[in-house]
Design a protein around this motif. Structure first.
Motif, PDB file in Angstrom:
ATOM      1  N   SER A 156      16.939   5.070  -7.435  1.00  0.00           N
ATOM      2  CA  SER A 156      16.446   4.145  -6.424  1.00  0.00           C
ATOM      3  C   SER A 156      14.830   3.970  -6.236  1.00  0.00           C
ATOM      4  CB  SER A 156      16.169   5.416  -5.461  1.00  0.00           C
ATOM      5  OG  SER A 156      15.252   6.711  -5.269  1.00  0.00           O
ATOM      6  N   PHE A 157      14.899   2.728  -5.052  1.00  0.00           N
ATOM      7  CA  PHE A 157      13.290   2.189  -5.114  1.00  0.00           C
ATOM      8  C   PHE A 157      12.807   2.980  -3.768  1.00  0.00           C
ATOM      9  CE2 PHE A 157      13.171  -1.935  -7.818  1.00  0.00           C
ATOM     10  CZ  PHE A 157      12.798  -0.784  -8.997  1.00  0.00           C
ATOM     11  N   VAL A 158      10.833   3.414  -3.535  1.00  0.00           N
ATOM     12  CA  VAL A 158      10.694   3.610  -2.538  1.00  0.00           C
ATOM     13  C   VAL A 158       9.487   2.922  -2.471  1.00  0.00           C
ATOM     14  CG1 VAL A 158       9.779   5.836  -1.414  1.00  0.00           C
ATOM     15  CG2 VAL A 158      12.058   5.668  -2.687  1.00  0.00           C
ATOM     16  N   PHE A 159       9.706   1.769  -1.316  1.00  0.00           N
ATOM     17  CA  PHE A 159       8.244   0.810  -1.159  1.00  0.00           C
ATOM     18  C   PHE A 159       8.258   0.639   0.307  1.00  0.00           C
ATOM     19  CE2 PHE A 159      12.505  -1.128  -1.406  1.00  0.00           C
ATOM     20  CZ  PHE A 159      12.257  -2.053  -0.912  1.00  0.00           C
ATOM     21  N   SER A 160       7.380   0.312   1.061  1.00  0.00           N
ATOM     22  CA  SER A 160       6.723  -0.131   2.001  1.00  0.00           C
ATOM     23  C   SER A 160       6.917  -1.654   2.391  1.00  0.00           C
ATOM     24  CB  SER A 160       5.595   0.190   2.395  1.00  0.00           C
ATOM     25  OG  SER A 160       4.672  -0.596   1.634  1.00  0.00           O
ATOM     26  N   ARG A 161       7.300  -1.315   4.082  1.00  0.00           N
ATOM     27  CA  ARG A 161       6.974  -3.279   4.259  1.00  0.00           C
ATOM     28  C   ARG A 161       6.541  -3.443   5.641  1.00  0.00           C
ATOM     29  NH1 ARG A 161       8.379  -6.364   1.846  1.00  0.00           N
ATOM     30  NH2 ARG A 161       9.759  -7.650   2.773  1.00  0.00           N
ATOM     31  N   GLY A 162       5.328  -4.338   4.932  1.00  0.00           N
ATOM     32  CA  GLY A 162       3.930  -4.594   5.811  1.00  0.00           C
ATOM     33  C   GLY A 162       3.071  -3.266   5.539  1.00  0.00           C
ATOM     34  N   ARG A 163       1.733  -3.060   6.053  1.00  0.00           N
ATOM     35  CA  ARG A 163       1.185  -2.197   6.186  1.00  0.00           C
ATOM     36  C   ARG A 163       1.322  -0.873   6.525  1.00  0.00           C
ATOM     37  NH1 ARG A 163      -5.335  -4.392   7.693  1.00  0.00           N
ATOM     38  NH2 ARG A 163      -4.276  -6.312   5.686  1.00  0.00           N
TER      39      ARG A 163
ATOM     40  N   PRO B  47      -0.444   2.754   7.507  1.00  0.00           N
ATOM     41  CA  PRO B  47      -1.475   3.658   7.766  1.00  0.00           C
ATOM     42  C   PRO B  47      -1.432   4.468   6.537  1.00  0.00           C
ATOM     43  CG  PRO B  47      -0.074   3.974   9.528  1.00  0.00           C
ATOM     44  CD  PRO B  47       0.625   3.096   8.420  1.00  0.00           C
ATOM     45  N   GLY B  48      -2.774   4.836   6.159  1.00  0.00           N
ATOM     46  CA  GLY B  48      -2.807   6.086   4.997  1.00  0.00           C
ATOM     47  C   GLY B  48      -2.083   7.099   5.192  1.00  0.00           C
ATOM     48  N   PRO B  49      -2.073   8.208   6.106  1.00  0.00           N
ATOM     49  CA  PRO B  49      -0.724   9.018   5.955  1.00  0.00           C
ATOM     50  C   PRO B  49       0.771   8.926   5.361  1.00  0.00           C
ATOM     51  CG  PRO B  49      -2.558   9.066   8.231  1.00  0.00           C
ATOM     52  CD  PRO B  49      -2.607   8.150   7.383  1.00  0.00           C
ATOM     53  N   VAL B  50       1.371   7.686   6.915  1.00  0.00           N
ATOM     54  CA  VAL B  50       1.564   7.663   6.304  1.00  0.00           C
ATOM     55  C   VAL B  50       2.393   6.968   4.563  1.00  0.00           C
ATOM     56  CG1 VAL B  50       4.410   5.507   6.814  1.00  0.00           C
ATOM     57  CG2 VAL B  50       2.692   6.708   8.574  1.00  0.00           C
ATOM     58  N   LYS B  51       1.831   6.121   4.309  1.00  0.00           N
ATOM     59  CA  LYS B  51       1.474   5.682   2.140  1.00  0.00           C
ATOM     60  C   LYS B  51       1.533   6.643   2.015  1.00  0.00           C
ATOM     61  CE  LYS B  51       1.251   2.389  -0.518  1.00  0.00           C
ATOM     62  NZ  LYS B  51       2.297   1.518  -0.470  1.00  0.00           N
ATOM     63  N   GLN B  52       1.268   8.165   2.299  1.00  0.00           N
ATOM     64  CA  GLN B  52       0.944   9.041   1.544  1.00  0.00           C
ATOM     65  C   GLN B  52       1.916   9.538   1.639  1.00  0.00           C
ATOM     66  OE1 GLN B  52      -0.739  10.602  -0.418  1.00  0.00           O
ATOM     67  NE2 GLN B  52       0.475  11.415  -1.136  1.00  0.00           N
ATOM     68  N   LEU B  53       3.133   9.474   2.950  1.00  0.00           N
ATOM     69  CA  LEU B  53       4.436  10.072   2.459  1.00  0.00           C
ATOM     70  C   LEU B  53       5.546   9.322   1.569  1.00  0.00           C
ATOM     71  CD1 LEU B  53       6.991  11.410   4.443  1.00  0.00           C
ATOM     72  CD2 LEU B  53       7.049  10.155   6.145  1.00  0.00           C
ATOM     73  N   GLU B  54       5.302   7.908   1.514  1.00  0.00           N
ATOM     74  CA  GLU B  54       6.151   6.922   0.370  1.00  0.00           C
ATOM     75  C   GLU B  54       5.647   7.663  -1.104  1.00  0.00           C
ATOM     76  OE1 GLU B  54       5.645   2.934  -1.262  1.00  0.00           O
ATOM     77  OE2 GLU B  54       4.316   3.022   0.373  1.00  0.00           O
ATOM     78  N   LEU B  55       4.127   8.524  -0.801  1.00  0.00           N
ATOM     79  CA  LEU B  55       4.342   8.732  -2.285  1.00  0.00           C
ATOM     80  C   LEU B  55       5.262   9.787  -2.598  1.00  0.00           C
ATOM     81  CD1 LEU B  55       0.486   7.948  -2.881  1.00  0.00           C
ATOM     82  CD2 LEU B  55       2.168   6.649  -3.876  1.00  0.00           C
ATOM     83  N   ASP B  56       5.563  11.064  -1.563  1.00  0.00           N
ATOM     84  CA  ASP B  56       5.955  12.107  -1.000  1.00  0.00           C
ATOM     85  C   ASP B  56       7.345  12.165  -1.823  1.00  0.00           C
ATOM     86  OD1 ASP B  56       3.286  13.977  -1.060  1.00  0.00           O
ATOM     87  OD2 ASP B  56       4.110  13.804   0.573  1.00  0.00           O
ATOM     88  N   LEU B  57       7.973  10.407  -0.975  1.00  0.00           N
ATOM     89  CA  LEU B  57       9.602  10.396  -0.804  1.00  0.00           C
ATOM     90  C   LEU B  57       9.531  10.232  -2.415  1.00  0.00           C
ATOM     91  CD1 LEU B  57      10.195   9.098   2.350  1.00  0.00           C
ATOM     92  CD2 LEU B  57      10.932  10.940   1.072  1.00  0.00           C
ATOM     93  N   ARG B  58       9.067   9.636  -3.023  1.00  0.00           N
ATOM     94  CA  ARG B  58       9.010   9.244  -4.216  1.00  0.00           C
ATOM     95  C   ARG B  58       9.222  10.180  -5.151  1.00  0.00           C
ATOM     96  NH1 ARG B  58       5.173   3.931  -5.777  1.00  0.00           N
ATOM     97  NH2 ARG B  58       5.918   2.420  -4.384  1.00  0.00           N
ATOM     98  N   LYS B  59       8.428  11.506  -4.814  1.00  0.00           N
ATOM     99  CA  LYS B  59       8.379  12.863  -5.862  1.00  0.00           C
ATOM    100  C   LYS B  59      10.210  12.952  -5.675  1.00  0.00           C
ATOM    101  CE  LYS B  59       3.455  13.379  -6.460  1.00  0.00           C
ATOM    102  NZ  LYS B  59       2.089  14.089  -6.311  1.00  0.00           N
TER     103      LYS B  59
END
Length: 316
Positions: free
Chosen positions: A35-42, A44-56
């Motif tokens: 899998s790839f876990v990434f964002s589309r668009g900007r 906010p800080g907490p949701v960006k951290q959620l992206e990193l948590d999903l990668r782990k």
């Protein structure tokens, strides 16, 4: 005099450095999903951290340090995903101040879009626990997946079941090593609220009838402090440490087929303990598209479904 081209080159997704990982399971013979876990668009800080948590959470078969840029297009990720054998995309976005999670099968779909109504980061869950634990080796193997409440027979539930079942490697219960079963992802669907509770737990086994003090001594080889004891037997029977083993009798116990670690022996019963490690999400399925973020809409939030779409053909 030399002339320089000042036009900016379009940024491409930088392929992550991937260790030598097998693409096919040597036991089951099936292709290992990545899998790839990434964002589309900007974000906010907490949701960006959620992206990193999903990668782990998706480790070890994901790109933990995937480099992404604002100008990257979806086809940029597809160009990198093909040679690397990536089978699924998890994409976070933040339209209208509401986090959305899209889970897609590459390269042709389908794509499931969820509205993230509530979420808690892994760090938030750890702060709420008296003894949080997340050892590095916990993510050396993929988590188990458990789905509950998805047997209603509706087509969108079948598609959701197939998607999440195939996003993690399949296991063979006859050959799987118990020592590799260290995590579990639980998805529970509530038919009344139409919400999905997404939880991530670590799995621990503790021998029944053995105090915490003895377990720590055996597991960590710590030298016990016996200065204030009259006899070595007091180390085993000291008040306050036997009560925990009595509580183990009231929870789920298993008979192990093989030894796991130094204290869980096949000849003894072990208690199964789950500890939430996050992230935690409450998901609401709002749309299913036939292709990769495009194509015919199979399901919408209003409940309209396409009868001719067959969920069994969407996943291999």
């Amino acid at each position: 005099m030399a002339r320089f081209n000042h036009k900016k080159r379009r940024g491409l997704v930088k392929p992550p450095v991937v260790k030598n990982q097998p693409t096919v399971d040597q036991i089951t013979g099936q292709k290992i999903p990545k899998s790839f876990v990434f964002s589309r668009g900007r974000l906010p800080g907490p949701v960006k951290q959620l992206e990193l948590d999903l990668r782990k959470l998706m480790l070890p078969h994901t790109a933990l340090k995937l480099k992404e840029k604002k100008r990257n297009k979806l086809k940029d990720f597809l160009n990198v995903a093909g040679p690397m054998g990536v089978t699924h995309f998890l994409m976070l976005s933040y339209p209208k101040s509401i986090p959305h999670l899209r889970v897609a099968r590459t390269p042709q779909g389908p794509t499931l879009t969820f509205e993230v109504q509530e979420y808690s980061l892994a760090a938030d869950i750890a702060r709420s626990q008296s003894r949080p634990s997340f050892p590095k080796e916990l993510c050396d193997n993929s988590p188990l997946i458990v789905l509950s409440g998805f047997g209603g027979g509706d087509q969108h539930l079948k598609l959701t079941t197939i998607m999440f079942q195939n996003i993690f490697p399949a296991i063979d219960i006859n050959t799987v090593k118990l020592s590799t079963c260290r995590r579990i992802v639980l998805l529970n669907y509530n038919a009344e609220t139409k919400l999905i509770d997404f939880r991530h737990y670590s799995i621990r086994l503790q021998p029944v009838g053995v105090s915490r003090r003895i377990r720590k001594f055996v597991q960590k080889h710590e030298i016990p402090d016996l200065r204030n004891l009259m006899d070595v037997s007091e180390f085993v029977t000291r008040a306050g440490y036997g009560s925990e083993s009595e509580a183990d009798e009231e929870i789920a116990t298993v008979d192990l087929a093989s030894d796991i670690g130094r204290v869980n022996r096949a000849s003894n019963k072990s208690a199964v303990r789950l500890q939430e490690i996050g992230p935690r999400m409450t998901l609401h399925l709002v749309k299913i598209e036939e292709g990769l973020c495009s194509g015919n809409v199979i399901f919408t939030e209003s409940g309209k479904e396409v009868e001719n779409a067959h969920p069994e053909t969407q996943e291999e």
